[in-house]
Design a protein around this motif. Structure first.
Motif, PDB file in Angstrom:
ATOM      1  N   ALA A 162       0.875  -1.024   0.119  1.00 45.15           N
ATOM      2  CA  ALA A 162       0.004  -0.118   0.307  1.00 45.15           C
ATOM      3  C   ALA A 162       0.799   1.332  -0.032  1.00 45.15           C
ATOM      4  O   ALA A 162       0.601   2.048  -0.853  1.00 45.15           O
ATOM      5  CB  ALA A 162      -0.974   0.016   1.394  1.00 45.15           C
ATOM      6  N   GLY A 163       1.864   1.187   0.827  1.00 45.90           N
ATOM      7  CA  GLY A 163       2.872   2.387   0.833  1.00 45.90           C
ATOM      8  C   GLY A 163       3.463   2.795  -0.513  1.00 45.90           C
ATOM      9  O   GLY A 163       3.540   3.745  -0.897  1.00 45.90           O
ATOM     10  N   VAL A 164       4.052   1.571  -1.221  1.00 43.18           N
ATOM     11  CA  VAL A 164       4.495   1.552  -2.455  1.00 43.18           C
ATOM     12  C   VAL A 164       3.508   2.137  -3.389  1.00 43.18           C
ATOM     13  O   VAL A 164       3.959   2.973  -4.358  1.00 43.18           O
ATOM     14  CB  VAL A 164       5.082   0.286  -2.876  1.00 43.18           C
ATOM     15  CG1 VAL A 164       5.527   0.367  -4.563  1.00 43.18           C
ATOM     16  CG2 VAL A 164       6.193  -0.073  -2.133  1.00 43.18           C
ATOM     17  N   ALA A 165       2.379   2.012  -3.390  1.00 42.56           N
ATOM     18  CA  ALA A 165       1.489   2.087  -4.302  1.00 42.56           C
ATOM     19  C   ALA A 165       0.853   3.532  -4.250  1.00 42.56           C
ATOM     20  O   ALA A 165       0.344   4.421  -5.255  1.00 42.56           O
ATOM     21  CB  ALA A 165       0.171   1.201  -4.255  1.00 42.56           C
ATOM     22  N   LEU A 166       0.891   4.089  -3.027  1.00 45.44           N
ATOM     23  CA  LEU A 166       0.170   5.395  -2.539  1.00 45.44           C
ATOM     24  C   LEU A 166       1.121   6.516  -2.540  1.00 45.44           C
ATOM     25  O   LEU A 166       1.048   7.820  -2.596  1.00 45.44           O
ATOM     26  CB  LEU A 166      -0.615   5.213  -1.314  1.00 45.44           C
ATOM     27  CG  LEU A 166      -1.800   4.260  -1.233  1.00 45.44           C
ATOM     28  CD1 LEU A 166      -2.329   3.939   0.127  1.00 45.44           C
ATOM     29  CD2 LEU A 166      -2.932   4.933  -2.071  1.00 45.44           C
ATOM     30  N   ILE A 167       2.473   6.217  -2.197  1.00 47.61           N
ATOM     31  CA  ILE A 167       3.167   7.269  -1.847  1.00 47.61           C
ATOM     32  C   ILE A 167       3.433   8.270  -3.067  1.00 47.61           C
ATOM     33  O   ILE A 167       3.406   9.668  -2.771  1.00 47.61           O
ATOM     34  CB  ILE A 167       4.903   6.758  -1.853  1.00 47.61           C
ATOM     35  CG1 ILE A 167       5.827   7.803  -1.348  1.00 47.61           C
ATOM     36  CG2 ILE A 167       5.425   6.122  -2.874  1.00 47.61           C
ATOM     37  CD1 ILE A 167       5.215   8.468  -0.235  1.00 47.61           C
ATOM     38  N   LYS A 168       3.487   8.355  -4.222  1.00 50.22           N
ATOM     39  CA  LYS A 168       3.392   9.325  -5.219  1.00 50.22           C
ATOM     40  C   LYS A 168       2.323   9.947  -5.525  1.00 50.22           C
ATOM     41  O   LYS A 168       2.166  10.979  -6.008  1.00 50.22           O
ATOM     42  CB  LYS A 168       4.107   8.814  -6.675  1.00 50.22           C
ATOM     43  CG  LYS A 168       5.555   8.252  -6.315  1.00 50.22           C
ATOM     44  CD  LYS A 168       6.144   7.902  -7.748  1.00 50.22           C
ATOM     45  CE  LYS A 168       7.421   7.693  -7.646  1.00 50.22           C
ATOM     46  NZ  LYS A 168       8.179   7.534  -8.670  1.00 50.22           N
ATOM     47  N   LEU A 169       1.139   9.531  -5.036  1.00 48.19           N
ATOM     48  CA  LEU A 169      -0.058  10.007  -4.852  1.00 48.19           C
ATOM     49  C   LEU A 169      -0.097  11.195  -3.565  1.00 48.19           C
ATOM     50  O   LEU A 169      -0.628  12.245  -3.836  1.00 48.19           O
ATOM     51  CB  LEU A 169      -1.221   9.283  -4.832  1.00 48.19           C
ATOM     52  CG  LEU A 169      -1.714   8.253  -5.918  1.00 48.19           C
ATOM     53  CD1 LEU A 169      -2.842   7.398  -5.392  1.00 48.19           C
ATOM     54  CD2 LEU A 169      -2.033   8.881  -7.137  1.00 48.19           C
ATOM     55  N   PHE A 170       0.557  10.920  -2.779  1.00 46.99           N
ATOM     56  CA  PHE A 170       0.599  11.743  -1.237  1.00 46.99           C
ATOM     57  C   PHE A 170       1.860  12.665  -1.314  1.00 46.99           C
ATOM     58  O   PHE A 170       1.735  13.528  -0.731  1.00 46.99           O
ATOM     59  CB  PHE A 170       0.372  10.852  -0.404  1.00 46.99           C
ATOM     60  CG  PHE A 170      -0.807  10.470  -0.046  1.00 46.99           C
ATOM     61  CD1 PHE A 170      -1.626  10.942   0.909  1.00 46.99           C
ATOM     62  CD2 PHE A 170      -1.447   9.147  -0.551  1.00 46.99           C
ATOM     63  CE1 PHE A 170      -2.911  10.488   1.185  1.00 46.99           C
ATOM     64  CE2 PHE A 170      -2.764   8.653  -0.259  1.00 46.99           C
ATOM     65  CZ  PHE A 170      -3.279   9.339   0.581  1.00 46.99           C
ATOM     66  N   ALA A 171       2.707  12.393  -1.715  1.00 42.32           N
ATOM     67  CA  ALA A 171       4.060  13.074  -1.702  1.00 42.32           C
ATOM     68  C   ALA A 171       4.244  14.081  -2.463  1.00 42.32           C
ATOM     69  O   ALA A 171       3.432  14.225  -3.725  1.00 42.32           O
ATOM     70  CB  ALA A 171       5.384  12.142  -2.017  1.00 42.32           C
ATOM     71  N   ASN A 172       4.948  15.310  -2.281  1.00 42.59           N
ATOM     72  CA  ASN A 172       5.065  16.477  -2.938  1.00 42.59           C
ATOM     73  C   ASN A 172       5.994  16.152  -4.254  1.00 42.59           C
ATOM     74  O   ASN A 172       6.851  15.270  -4.211  1.00 42.59           O
ATOM     75  CB  ASN A 172       6.280  17.454  -1.897  1.00 42.59           C
ATOM     76  CG  ASN A 172       6.228  18.763  -2.796  1.00 42.59           C
ATOM     77  OD1 ASN A 172       6.392  18.713  -3.834  1.00 42.59           O
ATOM     78  ND2 ASN A 172       6.385  19.609  -1.901  1.00 42.59           N
ATOM     79  N   PRO A 173       5.422  16.623  -5.427  1.00 41.54           N
ATOM     80  CA  PRO A 173       5.929  15.967  -6.718  1.00 41.54           C
ATOM     81  C   PRO A 173       7.200  16.681  -6.918  1.00 41.54           C
ATOM     82  O   PRO A 173       7.831  16.660  -7.953  1.00 41.54           O
ATOM     83  CB  PRO A 173       4.963  16.307  -7.772  1.00 41.54           C
ATOM     84  CG  PRO A 173       4.290  17.557  -7.291  1.00 41.54           C
ATOM     85  CD  PRO A 173       4.094  17.404  -5.460  1.00 41.54           C
ATOM     86  N   ALA A 174       7.674  17.563  -6.177  1.00 37.55           N
ATOM     87  CA  ALA A 174       8.973  18.117  -6.437  1.00 37.55           C
ATOM     88  C   ALA A 174       9.967  17.202  -6.640  1.00 37.55           C
ATOM     89  O   ALA A 174      10.319  16.131  -5.828  1.00 37.55           O
ATOM     90  CB  ALA A 174       9.529  19.102  -5.201  1.00 37.55           C
ATOM     91  N   PRO A 175      10.862  17.372  -7.685  1.00 39.00           N
ATOM     92  CA  PRO A 175      11.703  16.280  -7.982  1.00 39.00           C
ATOM     93  C   PRO A 175      12.922  16.091  -6.803  1.00 39.00           C
ATOM     94  O   PRO A 175      13.312  14.769  -6.833  1.00 39.00           O
ATOM     95  CB  PRO A 175      12.732  16.842  -9.428  1.00 39.00           C
ATOM     96  CG  PRO A 175      11.530  17.791  -9.898  1.00 39.00           C
ATOM     97  CD  PRO A 175      10.931  18.355  -8.756  1.00 39.00           C
ATOM     98  N   SER A 176      12.999  17.029  -6.199  1.00 41.14           N
ATOM     99  CA  SER A 176      14.198  16.938  -5.225  1.00 41.14           C
ATOM    100  C   SER A 176      13.642  15.923  -4.080  1.00 41.14           C
ATOM    101  O   SER A 176      14.600  15.298  -3.302  1.00 41.14           O
ATOM    102  CB  SER A 176      14.322  18.265  -4.209  1.00 41.14           C
ATOM    103  OG  SER A 176      13.265  18.700  -3.756  1.00 41.14           O
ATOM    104  N   ARG A 177      12.258  15.697  -3.940  1.00 41.46           N
ATOM    105  CA  ARG A 177      11.814  14.574  -2.938  1.00 41.46           C
ATOM    106  C   ARG A 177      12.110  13.191  -3.432  1.00 41.46           C
ATOM    107  O   ARG A 177      11.874  12.339  -2.709  1.00 41.46           O
ATOM    108  CB  ARG A 177      10.235  14.903  -2.694  1.00 41.46           C
ATOM    109  CG  ARG A 177       9.734  16.040  -2.258  1.00 41.46           C
ATOM    110  CD  ARG A 177      10.573  16.497  -0.787  1.00 41.46           C
ATOM    111  NE  ARG A 177      10.021  17.506  -0.083  1.00 41.46           N
ATOM    112  CZ  ARG A 177      10.431  17.982   1.042  1.00 41.46           C
ATOM    113  NH1 ARG A 177      11.427  17.451   1.573  1.00 41.46           N
ATOM    114  NH2 ARG A 177       9.953  18.920   1.587  1.00 41.46           N
ATOM    115  N   PHE A 178      12.628  13.007  -4.613  1.00 40.76           N
ATOM    116  CA  PHE A 178      12.600  11.713  -5.158  1.00 40.76           C
ATOM    117  C   PHE A 178      13.953  11.299  -5.491  1.00 40.76           C
ATOM    118  O   PHE A 178      14.319  10.590  -6.420  1.00 40.76           O
ATOM    119  CB  PHE A 178      11.654  11.495  -6.301  1.00 40.76           C
ATOM    120  CG  PHE A 178      10.091  11.416  -6.056  1.00 40.76           C
ATOM    121  CD1 PHE A 178       9.377  10.481  -5.677  1.00 40.76           C
ATOM    122  CD2 PHE A 178       9.583  12.892  -6.031  1.00 40.76           C
ATOM    123  CE1 PHE A 178       8.167  10.751  -5.231  1.00 40.76           C
ATOM    124  CE2 PHE A 178       8.342  13.075  -5.662  1.00 40.76           C
ATOM    125  CZ  PHE A 178       7.661  11.824  -5.230  1.00 40.76           C
TER     126      PHE A 178
END
Length: 236
Positions: free
Chosen positions: A219-235
């Motif tokens: 669930a964490g793998v599937a949901l993280i990019k829906l919830f996380a700040n989309p700024a490239p520095s976060r990834f």
């Protein structure tokens, strides 16, 4: 392997992570009597999630032994236990281990998405984890408690967005203990594969609901990019 710190600074003060830890600790101290046998048994029975009770696969009034002189009595379904079970624990090592993992990894995931979204993310992962265990063992009469399903979602999210961050980990080999710094994808990937292997052997292993760990992690793998700040520095 026991992680004790990572090399991943944060910007936000992790007030939600601290708050979740505080709620769990307060529940342990004041609802569960800091490990008092009768208080733990009562809280686990009343606030823990019992798959057989939720599915109605055993009749109300059925007694489920928990230990000498302690038993749960199956009641009508209480669906709120899917949530309340996340804040109950079965012993000191159980709560300390869960809160330690949340402290090491939760602050960075909260930092990646902000406070409000982290609350929703954490609870969603916990619900998916509980649902996975329900489906894996719908006949189980044993109460399921603990924050590890929701925390598994935090681990899955961390591995996906911070795979190369070094995690300092204690490794025990018998009486020999050493510390190594491993990339997150190695440490957390090993942990996830171990849960999968344990799950193929048994729906629960040593009283641990391993399929809740698997479901929460995915669930964490599937949901993280829906919830996380989309700024490239976060990834990174």
């Amino acid at each position: 392997m026991i992680p004790y710190k990572d090399e991943n600074p944060t910007v936000l003060t992790p007030i939600v992570t601290i708050g979740i830890i505080a709620v769990n600790v307060l529940a342990w101290l004041f609802v569960q009597g800091a490990g008092s046998g009768e208080a733990v048994a009562a809280s686990v029975c009343q606030l823990g999630m019992i798959p057989a009770e939720l599915f109605g696969t055993v009749p109300p009034g059925t007694r489920v032994p928990l230990g000498p002189g302690l038993a749960c009595v199956i009641d009508t379904p209480h669906y709120a236990t899917v949530l309340t079970s996340m804040f109950m624990h079965g012993g000191w090592l159980h709560i300390i281990g869960n809160m330690w993992f949340l402290w090491v990894f939760g602050n960075n995931i909260e930092d990646s998405m902000g406070h409000a979204r982290f609350v929703v993310f954490y609870l969603l992962c916990g619900v998916v984890a509980a649902g996975t265990q329900l489906l894996a063992d719908p006949q189980s009469r044993v109460p399921m408690v603990g924050a590890s399903g929701a925390i598994s979602g935090v681990l899955g999210a961390y591995m996906l967005i911070y795979p190369r961050v070094r995690v300092h980990t204690l490794v025990t080999l018998g009486f020999f203990v050493t510390s190594v710094a491993l990339p997150a994808y190695v440490m957390l990937g090993y942990w996830f594969v171990l849960q999968l292997l344990l799950g193929t052997v048994s729906r629960t292993t040593g009283g641990i609901a391993v399929w809740a760990h698997v479901g929460g992690f995915l669930a964490g793998v599937a949901l993280i990019k829906l919830f996380a700040n989309p700024a490239p520095s976060r990834f990174d």
